[in-house]
Design a protein around this motif. Structure first.
Motif: not given
Length: 160
Positions: A32-37, A56-58, A62-63
């Motif tokens: 989830r950190v890398a794919i926000a790049a 938390r997955l939701d 969603t974010q």
């Protein structure tokens, strides 16, 4: 005691007109950190997780959707969701959050933190096909390129 069984992702929904196409981009990062790049732009994103409860997955999905990350992806490949709570709840979250994106989604890749840890060559050119008969992921290039060896120099003295 946490659920230690990997969760089978939900079956792929019947492809819509928007998702019935071929996608030839590269496999992109999966946490989830890398794919926000910005590197997620136009990639096939591998999503997998361990130890995150369904709520938390939701939140994570969603974010990523609201930030436009999943909308910039060319397709999604779902790996293992290990120790993430009851399988039916995890499947419901994945189906709810990913079902309406209008991009191909391949499910069931044995990659992540489950008992079968398939090595996934991130950065390799790949094709994701979604159609009435299912969804397939195909690597279009060899992830390990052959290396050119230097010429053999048999007459060098041994330093031993």
């Amino acid at each position: 005691m946490p659920d230690t069984q990997p969760v089978d992702p939900p079956p792929a929904a019947a492809p819509s007109a928007a998702s019935s196409h071929r996608v030839p981009p590269r496999l992109g990062p999966g946490d989830r950190v890398a794919i926000a790049a910005p590197a997620a732009e136009g990639c096939l994103l591998l999503l997998e997780e361990t130890g995150e409860q369904p709520y938390r997955l939701d939140r994570i999905l969603t974010q990523l959707t609201r930030a436009g990350v999943l909308g910039r992806a060319a397709g999604l490949v779902l790996g293992d969701f290990t120790d993430c709570g009851p399988a039916d709840q995890v499947q419901a979250v994945l189906a709810d959050r990913l079902g309406g994106l209008g991009i191909p989604v391949a499910t069931g890749l044995p990659a992540g933190h489950g008992p079968l840890q398939l090595t996934v060559p991130l950065g390799s050119l790949a094709q994701l096909r979604a159609g009435p008969s299912g969804t397939t992921l195909t690597l279009l290039e060899t992830p390990l390129a052959p290396r050119q060896l230097p010429p053999r120099q048999e007459d060098l003295p041994c330093a031993c």
